[in-house]
Design a protein around this motif. Structure first.
Motif: not given
Lengths: 223, 223
Positions: B141-147, B129-134
Motif C-alpha cells: 500500500k502506498v497512500g490510498a494506492l495498491t502497487v 494506478a501505481l505499477f511496479d515490476v518488483d
DNA sequence: TAGATTGTTAATCGATTAACAATC
DNA sequence: TAGATTGTTAATCGATTAACAATC
C-alpha cells in the motif's frame, strides 16, 4: 537584453568575449542539448545529428545547427556532431565546465531519491551536504552522506563552497530553508516544493513544475 | 505553425474558435501562470498583479498582460487579477479544466514521494494506478494506492481512462515501460528518468531535467 | 559516386519591451 | 483625489523556417 552573440557573420571561430553574455534563449537551449548529449554519451553513442537532437529536445533542427554554428564549426557534414567533443564545447560556452557543489535539504523519500540518483552528478554537480530539521533523521546515512542538522548550514556553505541549494522538504518548511540559504549567500535554488518563495532579486529560484508541464503537453496532445 | 490567436485587435471577448490552437509559447506561458496562481490561491491570496506573476515566473509583466488580454479583460486596473477567476479562465483556454487520470510507474522512493505529493492533484490530475515490476513490492500500500503488477497495464489504461504515464522507475526500465504505455495508447509521458526514450511521433515525452535547469541558472548567476 | 547532413542565407513571424492613456 | 495597475500600441529584436550549396 542585448544579444551579444549576434546572428552570425563576423563570428566564425569560438568567440565569446569575456564580458559578454548569451541571450536567455541560447543559454536555455544549449543546456538542453547538453542534457541529451550527456545521456546519449552514457548510452554509448558517438555521434548525433541535429535531426536526432531535435527529436529529443523538441527544438527545430535548423535552430540547433544555427545555435551551434554561432560558436564554431562543430559538426561534420554527412555525419553529424561528435558527442564527446560537443559536450566539451558547450560546457566551455556555458562556462560551467567545472565542479559545482550542492546542498540538499530534506532527507525524506524525495531527498533520498535525489541523493541516490546520478542526475546531478552526470552534469558536474556534487551533492556535498544533506540537511534535515527532524532530529530523528540527523546522523542517518544516505548513500555516502550523513544527514546533518540545518543549524550548520552557514558554516557548510563556506567550508564546502556550496553554490546551489536543492529543496526537497515539505512545502511548509521551504521558506525558512530558503531564508537560511539566502543568508548564507547561496544565489541559486532549485525548488522541488510547490511553495512560492520570497527571495531578494539577486537570488534565482527555479521551481520544478511537472503539473504545469503536463497541462501544456495535454493541451497539444489531447485537444 | 500559424498563431491563430493573432496579436489582439479584432479579439476582445473570449474567442478561441473551436478548431484553433494556441501557439506553443502562449500555451507554455499560460501553464506557468496556472501553476503560480494555483499555489497563490492555496496560500490564501485573492488577487495578484502582473508584476507579482512576473517575479514568480520570470516572464515579463507586459507579456503576461498581453497574453491574458488576448482572451478577455480579466484584470481590474489599480488592483490586479482575481486569482480564483483567472484560474478558471485559463483552464477554459487550455481546455484542461477537467479531471485527468495518471498511471505512476515505480514504487521506489521517488514513486512514493510522487504518490504522496499533491503536486499533481492540485492541477486536476489524479494518480489512479501505481505499477511496479518488483514482485516484492506488488500488493504493497502506498497512500490510498495498491502497487500493481505491470502486466495489468493495458487493461487499466482502458478501465481507468488513463491519459498520462509518469515514469519513476530506474533508467534501465524506462524504455520497456514506455513501450507498454505506447501499446496501450497513452500519448503523454512524463519521464523522471534520464533515459532517452524512443517513441512514435504521436507520443509526447516530457523529460524532467533539473541538472539542465541548474546549468542554465548557473550561467547567469555565477558568471 | 551517392547519400547524408552541416553551415548559412533570406524571409517571416512571434516575443519582447517601453511607454502611457484608461480606469479602478 | 492620488496611487496603482491594467489594456494596448508601436517599435525592435530574436526565433523560426525552408531551402540549398558545400562537403563529408
Amino acid at each position: 537584453m542585448a544579444n551579444p552573440t549576434g546572428s552570425g557573420q563576423e563570428e566564425n571561430s569560438l568567440l565569446i568575449a569575456e564580458g559578454e553574455r548569451l541571450s536567455l534563449g541560447v543559454a536555455a537551449r544549449l543546456s538542453r542539448y547538453l542534457q541529451v548529449l550527456t545521456q546519449a554519451r552514457k548510452m554509448g553513442r558517438e555521434t548525433i545529428s541535429s535531426q536526432e537532437l531535435s527529436e529529443y529536445t523538441h527544438i527545430n533542427p535548423t535552430q540547433i545547427r544555427r545555435d551551434l554554428s554561432g560558436f564554431g564549426k562543430f559538426g561534420k557534414r554527412g555525419v553529424g556532431y561528435r558527442i564527446e567533443f560537443l559536450v566539451e564545447e558547450i560546457r566551455k560556452i556555458l562556462r560551467t565546465a567545472g565542479h559545482h557543489n550542492i546542498a540538499l535539504f530534506g532527507a525524506g523519500k524525495l531527498g533520498e531519491a535525489i541523493a541516490n540518483s546520478d542526475v546531478f552528478a552526470d552534469h558536474g554537480f556534487e551533492i556535498v551536504a544533506l540537511f534535515d530539521v527532524d532530529p530523528a533523521r540527523i546522523g542517518k546515512k544516505v548513500g555516502a552522506l550523513t544527514v546533518r542538522d540545518i543549524s550548520g548550514l552557514k558554516e557548510a556553505v563556506k567550508l564546502d563552497q556550496i553554490v546551489v541549494g536543492v529543496l526537497a522538504v515539505p512545502s511548509a518548511a521551504a521558506q525558512s530553508v530558503t531564508d537560511g540559504l539566502v543568508e548564507a549567500g547561496v544565489t541559486v535554488i532549485f525548488n522541488y516544493t510547490e511553495q512560492l518563495l520570497q527571495v531578494p532579486p539577486e537570488v534565482n529560484v527555479h521551481t520544478s513544475s511537472p503539473a504545469a508541464d503536463l497541462l501544456y503537453a495535454l493541451y497539444f496532445y489531447l485537444s
